[in-house]
Write a protein that holds these residues in place. Structure first.
Motif, PDB file in Angstrom:
ATOM      1  N   PHE A 163       8.025   3.867   6.197  1.00  0.00           N
ATOM      2  CA  PHE A 163       8.901   4.421   7.227  1.00  0.00           C
ATOM      3  C   PHE A 163       8.170   4.634   8.546  1.00  0.00           C
ATOM      4  O   PHE A 163       8.734   4.387   9.618  1.00  0.00           O
ATOM      5  N   LEU A 164       6.933   5.087   8.500  1.00  0.00           N
ATOM      6  CA  LEU A 164       6.223   5.444   9.728  1.00  0.00           C
ATOM      7  C   LEU A 164       5.292   4.361  10.250  1.00  0.00           C
ATOM      8  O   LEU A 164       4.851   4.435  11.402  1.00  0.00           O
ATOM      9  N   ALA A 165       4.984   3.350   9.422  1.00  0.00           N
ATOM     10  CA  ALA A 165       3.972   2.370   9.865  1.00  0.00           C
ATOM     11  C   ALA A 165       4.380   0.924   9.640  1.00  0.00           C
ATOM     12  O   ALA A 165       3.546   0.026   9.767  1.00  0.00           O
ATOM     13  N   SER A 166       5.655   0.663   9.295  1.00  0.00           N
ATOM     14  CA  SER A 166       6.059  -0.732   9.088  1.00  0.00           C
ATOM     15  C   SER A 166       5.861  -1.534  10.368  1.00  0.00           C
ATOM     16  O   SER A 166       6.031  -1.019  11.479  1.00  0.00           O
ATOM     17  N   GLU A 167       5.497  -2.828  10.186  1.00  0.00           N
ATOM     18  CA  GLU A 167       5.256  -3.666  11.370  1.00  0.00           C
ATOM     19  C   GLU A 167       5.330  -5.131  10.984  1.00  0.00           C
ATOM     20  O   GLU A 167       4.716  -5.564  10.003  1.00  0.00           O
ATOM     21  N   ASP A 168       6.087  -5.888  11.764  1.00  0.00           N
ATOM     22  CA  ASP A 168       6.118  -7.339  11.588  1.00  0.00           C
ATOM     23  C   ASP A 168       4.768  -7.903  12.027  1.00  0.00           C
ATOM     24  O   ASP A 168       4.336  -7.663  13.156  1.00  0.00           O
ATOM     25  N   PRO A 169       4.071  -8.647  11.146  1.00  0.00           N
ATOM     26  CA  PRO A 169       2.728  -9.130  11.486  1.00  0.00           C
ATOM     27  C   PRO A 169       2.704 -10.043  12.716  1.00  0.00           C
ATOM     28  O   PRO A 169       1.669 -10.146  13.388  1.00  0.00           O
ATOM     29  N   GLU A 170       3.817 -10.706  13.020  1.00  0.00           N
ATOM     30  CA  GLU A 170       3.842 -11.637  14.147  1.00  0.00           C
ATOM     31  C   GLU A 170       4.313 -10.963  15.434  1.00  0.00           C
ATOM     32  O   GLU A 170       3.671 -11.059  16.477  1.00  0.00           O
ATOM     33  N   THR A 171       5.436 -10.268  15.364  1.00  0.00           N
ATOM     34  CA  THR A 171       6.003  -9.680  16.581  1.00  0.00           C
ATOM     35  C   THR A 171       5.452  -8.295  16.887  1.00  0.00           C
ATOM     36  O   THR A 171       5.622  -7.786  17.994  1.00  0.00           O
ATOM     37  N   LYS A 172       4.830  -7.667  15.872  1.00  0.00           N
ATOM     38  CA  LYS A 172       4.303  -6.300  15.993  1.00  0.00           C
ATOM     39  C   LYS A 172       5.416  -5.265  16.189  1.00  0.00           C
ATOM     40  O   LYS A 172       5.160  -4.142  16.629  1.00  0.00           O
ATOM     41  N   GLN A 173       6.639  -5.632  15.859  1.00  0.00           N
ATOM     42  CA  GLN A 173       7.764  -4.719  15.975  1.00  0.00           C
ATOM     43  C   GLN A 173       8.004  -3.967  14.663  1.00  0.00           C
ATOM     44  O   GLN A 173       7.698  -4.467  13.580  1.00  0.00           O
ATOM     45  N   ARG A 174       8.572  -2.776  14.772  1.00  0.00           N
ATOM     46  CA  ARG A 174       8.921  -1.999  13.588  1.00  0.00           C
ATOM     47  C   ARG A 174       9.952  -2.751  12.751  1.00  0.00           C
ATOM     48  O   ARG A 174      10.887  -3.365  13.274  1.00  0.00           O
ATOM     49  N   LEU A 175       9.800  -2.682  11.428  1.00  0.00           N
ATOM     50  CA  LEU A 175      10.730  -3.344  10.520  1.00  0.00           C
ATOM     51  C   LEU A 175      11.722  -2.370   9.888  1.00  0.00           C
ATOM     52  O   LEU A 175      12.881  -2.703   9.690  1.00  0.00           O
ATOM     53  N   LEU A 201      16.895   4.727   2.813  1.00  0.00           N
ATOM     54  CA  LEU A 201      17.671   5.584   1.924  1.00  0.00           C
ATOM     55  C   LEU A 201      16.946   5.667   0.581  1.00  0.00           C
ATOM     56  O   LEU A 201      16.748   4.648  -0.091  1.00  0.00           O
ATOM     57  N   CYS A 202      16.562   6.868   0.224  1.00  0.00           N
ATOM     58  CA  CYS A 202      15.934   7.118  -1.070  1.00  0.00           C
ATOM     59  C   CYS A 202      16.863   7.988  -1.912  1.00  0.00           C
ATOM     60  O   CYS A 202      17.229   9.086  -1.494  1.00  0.00           O
ATOM     61  N   MET A 203      17.252   7.475  -3.066  1.00  0.00           N
ATOM     62  CA  MET A 203      18.035   8.266  -4.022  1.00  0.00           C
ATOM     63  C   MET A 203      17.147   8.525  -5.230  1.00  0.00           C
ATOM     64  O   MET A 203      16.747   7.601  -5.932  1.00  0.00           O
ATOM     65  N   VAL A 204      16.824   9.788  -5.435  1.00  0.00           N
ATOM     66  CA  VAL A 204      15.901  10.169  -6.499  1.00  0.00           C
ATOM     67  C   VAL A 204      16.461  11.414  -7.186  1.00  0.00           C
ATOM     68  O   VAL A 204      17.071  12.266  -6.532  1.00  0.00           O
ATOM     69  N   PRO A 205      16.329  11.531  -8.509  1.00  0.00           N
ATOM     70  CA  PRO A 205      16.905  12.691  -9.198  1.00  0.00           C
ATOM     71  C   PRO A 205      16.322  14.028  -8.739  1.00  0.00           C
ATOM     72  O   PRO A 205      15.276  14.095  -8.083  1.00  0.00           O
ATOM     73  N   LYS A 206      17.018  15.096  -9.107  1.00  0.00           N
ATOM     74  CA  LYS A 206      16.593  16.459  -8.763  1.00  0.00           C
ATOM     75  C   LYS A 206      15.199  16.760  -9.296  1.00  0.00           C
ATOM     76  O   LYS A 206      14.744  16.171 -10.267  1.00  0.00           O
ATOM     77  N   LYS A 207      14.564  17.725  -8.638  1.00  0.00           N
ATOM     78  CA  LYS A 207      13.278  18.286  -9.043  1.00  0.00           C
ATOM     79  C   LYS A 207      12.112  17.319  -8.864  1.00  0.00           C
ATOM     80  O   LYS A 207      11.055  17.498  -9.477  1.00  0.00           O
ATOM     81  N   ASN A 208      12.300  16.295  -8.013  1.00  0.00           N
ATOM     82  CA  ASN A 208      11.187  15.406  -7.691  1.00  0.00           C
ATOM     83  C   ASN A 208      10.526  15.787  -6.369  1.00  0.00           C
ATOM     84  O   ASN A 208       9.844  14.977  -5.751  1.00  0.00           O
ATOM     85  N   SER A 209      10.742  17.042  -5.930  1.00  0.00           N
ATOM     86  CA  SER A 209      10.094  17.621  -4.737  1.00  0.00           C
ATOM     87  C   SER A 209      10.474  16.916  -3.438  1.00  0.00           C
ATOM     88  O   SER A 209       9.717  16.941  -2.466  1.00  0.00           O
ATOM     89  N   LYS A 210      11.669  16.327  -3.379  1.00  0.00           N
ATOM     90  CA  LYS A 210      12.036  15.559  -2.200  1.00  0.00           C
ATOM     91  C   LYS A 210      12.135  16.436  -0.948  1.00  0.00           C
ATOM     92  O   LYS A 210      11.717  16.007   0.132  1.00  0.00           O
ATOM     93  N   THR A 211      12.676  17.670  -1.077  1.00  0.00           N
ATOM     94  CA  THR A 211      12.808  18.522   0.108  1.00  0.00           C
ATOM     95  C   THR A 211      11.436  18.900   0.663  1.00  0.00           C
ATOM     96  O   THR A 211      11.209  18.888   1.877  1.00  0.00           O
ATOM     97  N   ASP A 228       2.279   8.787  -5.649  1.00  0.00           N
ATOM     98  CA  ASP A 228       2.146   7.637  -4.756  1.00  0.00           C
ATOM     99  C   ASP A 228       3.499   7.077  -4.334  1.00  0.00           C
ATOM    100  O   ASP A 228       3.603   6.429  -3.288  1.00  0.00           O
ATOM    101  N   TRP A 229       4.541   7.334  -5.128  1.00  0.00           N
ATOM    102  CA  TRP A 229       5.867   6.813  -4.779  1.00  0.00           C
ATOM    103  C   TRP A 229       6.310   7.288  -3.409  1.00  0.00           C
ATOM    104  O   TRP A 229       6.874   6.521  -2.631  1.00  0.00           O
ATOM    105  N   PHE A 230       6.008   8.561  -3.082  1.00  0.00           N
ATOM    106  CA  PHE A 230       6.443   9.058  -1.780  1.00  0.00           C
ATOM    107  C   PHE A 230       5.496   8.611  -0.674  1.00  0.00           C
ATOM    108  O   PHE A 230       5.931   8.402   0.462  1.00  0.00           O
ATOM    109  N   ARG A 231       4.221   8.436  -0.993  1.00  0.00           N
ATOM    110  CA  ARG A 231       3.304   7.912   0.025  1.00  0.00           C
ATOM    111  C   ARG A 231       3.712   6.491   0.428  1.00  0.00           C
ATOM    112  O   ARG A 231       3.572   6.100   1.589  1.00  0.00           O
ATOM    113  N   ASP A 232       4.221   5.721  -0.529  1.00  0.00           N
ATOM    114  CA  ASP A 232       4.728   4.383  -0.194  1.00  0.00           C
ATOM    115  C   ASP A 232       5.894   4.474   0.796  1.00  0.00           C
ATOM    116  O   ASP A 232       6.015   3.669   1.718  1.00  0.00           O
ATOM    117  N   ILE A 233       6.762   5.452   0.574  1.00  0.00           N
ATOM    118  CA  ILE A 233       7.890   5.674   1.492  1.00  0.00           C
ATOM    119  C   ILE A 233       7.374   6.080   2.865  1.00  0.00           C
ATOM    120  O   ILE A 233       7.842   5.584   3.899  1.00  0.00           O
TER     121      ILE A 233
END
Length: 541
Positions: free
Chosen positions: A47-59, A64-74, A38-43
């Motif tokens: 990243f793709l759906a952020s929105e200011d509730p009032e202005t409807k603009q992207r936030l 920048l995500c820094m995560v140790p090796k072997k966490n399947s980031k690629t 779920d950590w990556f689904r949160d990202i």
């Protein structure tokens, strides 16, 4: 990670697409709905759906995500790239996934095209061009290009989305900052442009663009990023004080805090076994292992074949210790200098003995010929960082030997230099420096040509003791932390010799300058005094 408001409809669409993607290189090809934490689904949602509730603009414009090796980031960013391509309705736009090496870029592309070819529905949505490493959404003509980083990756249209894998590697590339600026140019246009950076920590002290991006992300995380930050930091790292606590981060019970994919791509017991058998084999391998698997930031390194004094170096930093402050606080001071060819640094060090306390005060600076930026491109970004902090000056050889002689004269004019053995230096390749000192009326018995190598052992040992028992302070420059961390100790006969850990990529000239000054200060000098200088006509000013 901050709680980011988002557009629910857009988030659901992104998650539905992302979750159905399947892993192409795992037996059974499980969907990301099962294989991704779920950590990556949160990202993904932020990243793709952020929105200011009032202005409807992207936030979130940058992440920048820094995560140790072997966490399947690629693998995960390949899936995120495909999701972004699917979500984008604008025609004929450009998206990029950028990797620092051909190996990483090929793996990223292989993961993306593998996910498409496992699902006939996706094959109908996307056109894959293997030879170009390009994936096009058939409906819109918008392309996702997977490229290896170089200064020509951005041509023509500014990308509306750029994903940079292993951004820490860009800290070693001299023109990375200029390329990042070009990529970010899309962010101020009407259409906007997003940048996602995902990486492990560097296996060297952060430098260049990586140092800049990490500093910005930490500032935002700590509430110091301004009123309207556009960057979302997701940093899997221990607080700085716990990174310095080696007992804490070596405690394997704390590791899972940094490993969001534990139980999926990471088996914690196998990670522990790897550390016990390989990671802790030497101090150097442990340092690299900890930086990659626990995101421990490398500063001045660990003990072992490095210099023991490095363990205490950062603890003795005093950022208020300028040369002026050293002169004001000291009863006597000496100067050390060391330098080499055009691809080296020329280091100068002033050590003062503090009034009353007799504490040693250390101020260092380095000079370099501009040619070093061309000759040693691999460390050019790091050297530029040192210039920006004020610890390094680029200039011609004739100019910097005059500047170092002027520093010695400044200490002399304050009445702090001893009558004998006031300036110590390597006797080789130093003629121009001796001439510059002579023009400042610093010559004769005031100069001491110090033998190098094992002859400097007393300085290494003496500084170790003073650093460990807290009877020394230094100016705290990143330049000196890096130089101290580069020192490797070799035993020669009955002495120790400070050498570099790697030719070209590392420099220790400022440390050798400090050792030269330490030898002179260890002889318990007394200041000559301004009145005596004037009587003998030695004061220039």
């Amino acid at each position: 990670m901050a709680d980011i408001p988002f557009n629910a409809e857009r988030a659901l669409k992104a998650l539905a697409f992302f979750n159905r993607l399947r892993l192409p290189d795992v037996p059974g090809n499980p969907p990301l709905a099962e294989a991704c934490g779920d950590w990556f689904r949160d990202i993904l949602v932020a990243f793709l759906a952020s929105e200011d509730p009032e202005t409807k603009q992207r936030l979130v414009w940058e992440l920048l995500c820094m995560v140790p090796k072997k966490n399947s980031k690629t693998t995960y960013v390949a899936g995120l790239g495909l999701t972004a391509l699917f979500m984008e309705e604008a025609p004929n736009r450009q998206m990029l996934i950028v990797a620092p090496s051909q190996n990483i870029s090929e793996r990223c592309f292989d993961q993306a095209q593998g996910m498409i070819r496992l699902d006939t529905r996706l094959d109908a949505i996307f056109k894959v061009q293997d030879h170009l490493k390009c994936i096009t959404r058939r409906k819109t003509g918008t392309k996702l290009d997977v490229k290896t980083f170089d200064t020509s990756i951005v041509t023509g249209e500014i990308p509306i989305l750029t994903i940079i894998d292993e951004v820490h590697e860009l800290g070693k590339k001299a023109k990375a900052a200029a390329v990042m600026q070009q990529i970010r140019g899309g962010g101020i246009t009407k259409q906007g442009g997003q940048v996602l950076m995902i990486t492990t920590q560097s296996d060297e002290a952060p430098a260049g663009i990586w140092k800049t991006e990490l500093k910005k992300a930490r500032a935002v995380r700590d509430g110091k990023g301004g009123k309207t930050p556009i960057l979302l930091p997701v940093l899997y790292e221990f607080p700085a004080e716990l990174q310095r606590d080696q007992d804490f981060w070596r405690d394997q019970r704390n590791w899972e805090l940094l490993l969001p994919n534990a139980g999926r791509s990471i088996d914690l017991q196998r990670l522990i076994a790897d550390y016990e058998n390989n990671g802790r084999a030497t101090a150097e391998t442990e340092q690299i292992w900890a930086s990659q698997h626990l995101n421990i930031e490398i500063g001045v390194g660990l003990a072992g074949d490095g210099w023991r004094g490095a363990e205490y170096w950062d603890l003795r930093a005093d950022k208020t210790l300028t040369l002026k402050a050293l002169i004001e606080r000291s009863e006597v001071a000496v100067v050390g200098a060391d330098g080499g060819g055009l691809d080296d640094l020329f280091g100068v060090c002033v050590i003062g003995r503090e009034k009353v306390t007799r504490r040693w005060l250390v101020w260092c600076h380095a000079f370099a010929h501009p040619k070093v930026l061309e000759i040693r491109k691999e460390i050019a970004p790091r050297l530029q960082d040192f210039k920006e902090e004020g610890a390094l000056t680029f200039c011609e050889v004739s100019e910097y030997v005059e500047k170092i002689a002027a520093i010695a004269a400044q200490v002399r004019d304050a009445g702090l230099l001893p009558e004998k053995n006031a300036v110590g230096f390597d006797p080789n390749n130093i003629a121009a420096f001796v001439d510059a000192l002579a023009l400042q009326k610093i010559d004769g018995f005031m100069l001491h040509r110090l033998r190098q190598g094992p002859a400097l052992s007393p300085a290494l040992w003496g500084l170790e003791h003073k650093l460990s028992d807290n009877t020394i302070s230094h100016d705290g420059s990143a330049m000196m932390s890096w130089s101290v961390g580069n020192v490797k100790i070799e035993v020669k006969g009955n002495g120790n010799m400070a050498t570099k850990q790697a030719a070209g990529r590392t420099k220790i000239d400022p440390v050798i300058a400090m050792l030269c000054a330490a030898i002179l200060m260890s002889w318990n000098p007394e200041a000559f005094g301004n009145s005596v200088y004037r009587e003998r006509g030695l004061l220039v000013a």
